[in-house]
Write an enzyme that holds these catalytic residues in place. Structure first.
Site, PDB file in Angstrom:
ATOM      1  N   MET A   1       0.847  -1.170   0.000  1.00 49.08           N
ATOM      2  CA  MET A   1       0.000   0.000   0.000  1.00 49.08           C
ATOM      3  C   MET A   1       0.883   1.219   0.000  1.00 49.08           C
ATOM      4  O   MET A   1       1.145   1.777   1.035  1.00 49.08           O
ATOM      5  CB  MET A   1      -0.882  -0.029   1.234  1.00 49.08           C
ATOM      6  CG  MET A   1      -2.104   0.838   1.255  1.00 49.08           C
ATOM      7  SD  MET A   1      -2.187   2.525   0.740  1.00 49.08           S
ATOM      8  CE  MET A   1      -1.459   3.483   2.013  1.00 49.08           C
ATOM      9  N   PRO A   2       1.395   1.615  -1.138  1.00 49.65           N
ATOM     10  CA  PRO A   2       2.179   2.840  -1.156  1.00 49.65           C
ATOM     11  C   PRO A   2       1.306   4.087  -0.985  1.00 49.65           C
ATOM     12  O   PRO A   2       0.159   4.131  -1.437  1.00 49.65           O
ATOM     13  CB  PRO A   2       2.817   2.831  -2.539  1.00 49.65           C
ATOM     14  CG  PRO A   2       2.763   1.403  -2.972  1.00 49.65           C
ATOM     15  CD  PRO A   2       1.507   0.857  -2.370  1.00 49.65           C
ATOM     16  N   LEU A   3       1.871   5.046  -0.316  1.00 48.44           N
ATOM     17  CA  LEU A   3       1.295   6.386  -0.209  1.00 48.44           C
ATOM     18  C   LEU A   3       2.237   7.300  -0.974  1.00 48.44           C
ATOM     19  O   LEU A   3       3.431   7.363  -0.668  1.00 48.44           O
ATOM     20  CB  LEU A   3       1.193   6.816   1.254  1.00 48.44           C
ATOM     21  CG  LEU A   3       0.788   8.265   1.508  1.00 48.44           C
ATOM     22  CD1 LEU A   3      -0.610   8.543   0.975  1.00 48.44           C
ATOM     23  CD2 LEU A   3       0.878   8.575   2.998  1.00 48.44           C
ATOM     24  N   MET A  28       4.218   1.684 -10.287  1.00 48.18           N
ATOM     25  CA  MET A  28       4.111   0.865  -9.070  1.00 48.18           C
ATOM     26  C   MET A  28       3.411  -0.456  -9.358  1.00 48.18           C
ATOM     27  O   MET A  28       3.809  -1.493  -8.838  1.00 48.18           O
ATOM     28  CB  MET A  28       3.377   1.635  -7.966  1.00 48.18           C
ATOM     29  CG  MET A  28       4.156   2.805  -7.416  1.00 48.18           C
ATOM     30  SD  MET A  28       3.409   3.573  -5.947  1.00 48.18           S
ATOM     31  CE  MET A  28       1.731   3.883  -6.454  1.00 48.18           C
ATOM     32  N   THR A  72       5.864   6.238   0.330  1.00 49.50           N
ATOM     33  CA  THR A  72       5.961   5.483   1.574  1.00 49.50           C
ATOM     34  C   THR A  72       5.337   4.119   1.311  1.00 49.50           C
ATOM     35  O   THR A  72       4.202   4.036   0.829  1.00 49.50           O
ATOM     36  CB  THR A  72       5.220   6.209   2.709  1.00 49.50           C
ATOM     37  OG1 THR A  72       5.762   7.528   2.853  1.00 49.50           O
ATOM     38  CG2 THR A  72       5.366   5.456   4.019  1.00 49.50           C
TER      39      THR A  72
END
Length: 130
Positions: A1-3, A28, A72
Site C-alpha cells: 500500500m504505497p502512499l 508501481m 511510503t
C-alpha cells in the site's frame, strides 16, 4: 500500500497532475506488485519561495520543473524492484506529461506493515488472525 506525495512548482494544469498520478501508479503496478485500486496520492504545488531544490547536486542539471515524488511503502521490496520502479517512473513521466529525467526526484520511505491504518483505527496489515 504505497502512499505517494508529489511536490512541484505551482502553475501546471490539471492534466499534467493527472499524468503524474497515472504514471507513478502504473510504474508501481508494473514493478512493485501494487494491486488494482491501491491508489493513495496527493500533490502539492509550491510557489518559488516555498520550493527549494539544488540545481546541480550529484552533477544533475535540474530545471524549475523538478517533480519530487515521495513514496511510503512496506519494506518488502528488494533492490532490483526499487531500481525498476525508479526507471519506470522516469520513463513514464518522460512520455507523459513530458518531465525531463533530470527533473524526477524520487524518495522511497520504507515502513513496517503495522504502521498503516486504512480506516476504523485498525492496523489492517497487523491484525492478529486468532
Amino acid at each position: 500500500m504505497p502512499l505517494v506525495q508529489v511536490s512541484l512548482r505551482r502553475g501546471k494544469p490539471a492534466a499534467y497532475h493527472q499524468a503524474i498520478f497515472d504514471g507513478v501508479y502504473r510504474a508501481m503496478r508494473e514493478t512493485f506488485n501494487v494491486p488494482e485500486d491501491d491508489r493513495f496520492m496527493t500533490l502539492t504545488e509550491h510557489d518559488a519561495s516555498t520550493f527549494s531544490v539544488s540545481p546541480t547536486y550529484f552533477g544533475i542539471a535540474r530545471s524549475d520543473d523538478v517533480v519530487i515524488i515521495q513514496i511510503t511503502a512496506n519494506n518488502t521490496r528488494n533492490r532490483e524492484q526499487k531500481q525498476a520502479l525508479y526507471r519506470r517512473i522516469v520513463e513514464l513521466l518522460g512520455d507523459k506529461p513530458g518531465v525531463r529525467p533530470e527533473d524526477v526526484f524520487i524518495n522511497l520511505v520504507e515502513v513496517l506493515p503495522e504502521n498503516w491504518s486504512f480506516g476504523h483505527g485498525i492496523a489492517q496489515y497487523a491484525v492478529d488472525p486468532r
